[in-house]
Design a protein around this motif. Structure first.
Motif, short mmCIF file in Angstrom:
data_model
loop_
_atom_site.label_atom_id
_atom_site.label_comp_id
_atom_site.label_asym_id
_atom_site.label_seq_id
_atom_site.Cartn_x
_atom_site.Cartn_y
_atom_site.Cartn_z
N ARG A 185 0.82 -1.22 0.00
CA ARG A 185 0.00 0.00 0.00
C ARG A 185 0.85 1.26 0.00
NH1 ARG A 185 -5.09 -1.06 4.04
NH2 ARG A 185 -5.79 -2.99 3.08
N ALA A 186 2.13 1.12 0.29
CA ALA A 186 3.02 2.28 0.37
C ALA A 186 3.81 2.44 -0.93
CB ALA A 186 3.96 2.14 1.55
N GLN A 187 3.91 3.67 -1.39
CA GLN A 187 4.63 3.96 -2.64
C GLN A 187 6.11 3.58 -2.59
OE1 GLN A 187 5.62 8.08 -4.06
NE2 GLN A 187 3.75 7.73 -5.25
N PRO A 188 6.85 3.89 -1.52
CA PRO A 188 8.27 3.51 -1.48
C PRO A 188 8.49 1.99 -1.53
CG PRO A 188 7.82 5.15 0.20
CD PRO A 188 6.50 4.74 -0.37
N LYS A 189 7.61 1.24 -0.88
CA LYS A 189 7.75 -0.22 -0.91
C LYS A 189 7.48 -0.77 -2.30
CE LYS A 189 6.86 -1.49 3.86
NZ LYS A 189 6.06 -2.33 4.76
N ASN A 190 6.50 -0.21 -3.00
CA ASN A 190 6.22 -0.66 -4.37
C ASN A 190 7.36 -0.30 -5.31
OD1 ASN A 190 3.75 -1.97 -4.02
ND2 ASN A 190 2.63 -0.05 -4.07
N ARG A 191 7.97 0.86 -5.11
CA ARG A 191 9.12 1.26 -5.93
C ARG A 191 10.29 0.31 -5.69
NH1 ARG A 191 9.99 6.80 -4.76
NH2 ARG A 191 10.82 6.10 -2.77
N GLU A 192 10.55 0.00 -4.44
CA GLU A 192 11.63 -0.94 -4.11
C GLU A 192 11.34 -2.33 -4.67
OE1 GLU A 192 14.18 -2.42 -0.23
OE2 GLU A 192 12.37 -1.24 0.05
N ASP A 193 10.08 -2.76 -4.61
CA ASP A 193 9.69 -4.06 -5.14
C ASP A 193 9.93 -4.12 -6.65
OD1 ASP A 193 8.55 -6.67 -5.13
OD2 ASP A 193 6.62 -5.81 -5.75
N ALA A 194 9.56 -3.06 -7.37
CA ALA A 194 9.75 -3.02 -8.83
C ALA A 194 11.24 -3.07 -9.18
CB ALA A 194 9.09 -1.78 -9.41
N ILE A 195 12.04 -2.30 -8.46
CA ILE A 195 13.48 -2.28 -8.72
C ILE A 195 14.10 -3.64 -8.41
CG2 ILE A 195 15.70 -1.29 -7.97
CD1 ILE A 195 14.19 1.38 -7.63
N ASN A 196 13.70 -4.25 -7.30
CA ASN A 196 14.23 -5.57 -6.94
C ASN A 196 13.86 -6.62 -7.97
OD1 ASN A 196 15.47 -4.63 -4.64
ND2 ASN A 196 13.78 -5.16 -3.30
N ARG A 197 12.66 -6.56 -8.51
CA ARG A 197 12.24 -7.52 -9.52
C ARG A 197 13.03 -7.33 -10.82
NH1 ARG A 197 5.94 -6.71 -8.88
NH2 ARG A 197 5.90 -7.36 -11.04
N LEU A 198 13.32 -6.07 -11.18
CA LEU A 198 14.15 -5.82 -12.37
C LEU A 198 15.56 -6.34 -12.14
CD1 LEU A 198 14.50 -4.49 -15.18
CD2 LEU A 198 15.29 -2.47 -13.96
N VAL A 199 16.11 -6.10 -10.96
CA VAL A 199 17.47 -6.56 -10.65
C VAL A 199 17.54 -8.09 -10.69
CG1 VAL A 199 19.18 -6.73 -8.79
CG2 VAL A 199 18.18 -4.53 -9.35
N GLU A 200 16.53 -8.77 -10.15
CA GLU A 200 16.51 -10.24 -10.18
C GLU A 200 16.44 -10.75 -11.62
OE1 GLU A 200 17.03 -12.46 -7.73
OE2 GLU A 200 17.49 -10.66 -6.56
N LEU A 201 15.64 -10.09 -12.45
CA LEU A 201 15.53 -10.50 -13.86
C LEU A 201 16.87 -10.32 -14.57
CD1 LEU A 201 12.64 -10.24 -16.16
CD2 LEU A 201 14.64 -9.05 -16.95
N LEU A 202 17.53 -9.17 -14.36
CA LEU A 202 18.82 -8.92 -15.00
C LEU A 202 19.91 -9.81 -14.43
CD1 LEU A 202 18.70 -5.04 -15.34
CD2 LEU A 202 18.28 -6.75 -17.10
#
Length: 152
Positions: free
Chosen positions: A91-108
């Motif tokens: 529900r929090a914007q910073p947590k969603n931003r961190e989640d998106a970045i972490n998912r991109l890093v895991e993919l790369l």
């Protein structure tokens, strides 16, 4: 441009492996209203993060990693050569931003691992004989089921 994710601040680049890192300037993060539960807050706050990364034109990644990342991204890879990750788990914007970045890093990170090439080998004489023997046994079993009796 410094992104703040949780307790740590990502200032210039995001480490992917020991030798590979991604500059924050290559990421484009926008925020939209998040679907799902949230009470009265859901209609007022844009908490879902949409991360766009231009994989095709990224100067910081080798071509081999780009090809593997495009395959791993699947439907998240657009025709324009971008990877789009939508994060609305929290529900929090910073947590969603961190989640998106972490998912991109895991993919790369997964794309940076070079697949091992299989060297084709020839079957051994013993394995050929075992395969033919099981075929003979299976054939005999099926012949016995047919009801026809072979006269030898």
């Amino acid at each position: 441009m410094a992104l703040r994710t949780g307790a740590r601040a990502i200032s210039e680049s995001i480490p992917i492996t020991e030798t590979l890192s991604l500059p924050v300037s290559e990421l484009d993060i926008t925020y939209t209203r998040s679907p799902g539960p949230g009470g009265q807050n859901v209609n007022k706050v844009s908490s879902a993060a949409q991360l766009r990364f231009d994989l095709k034109h990224s100067p910081s990644l080798p071509d081999a990693v780009k090809i593997r990342a495009a395959e791993l991204a699947g439907s998240r890879f657009t025709k324009d050569g971008e990877i789009v990750i939508f994060a609305a788990r929290f529900r929090a914007q910073p947590k969603n931003r961190e989640d998106a970045i972490n998912r991109l890093v895991e993919l790369l990170r997964a794309a940076s691992i070079r697949p091992k090439f299989r060297t084709p080998t020839r079957p051994t004489l013993g394995s050929k004989k075992r395969r033919l023997e099981t075929k003979v046994q299976r054939s005999a079993t099926k012949r016995a089921r047919s009801g026809k009796v072979a006269l030898d």
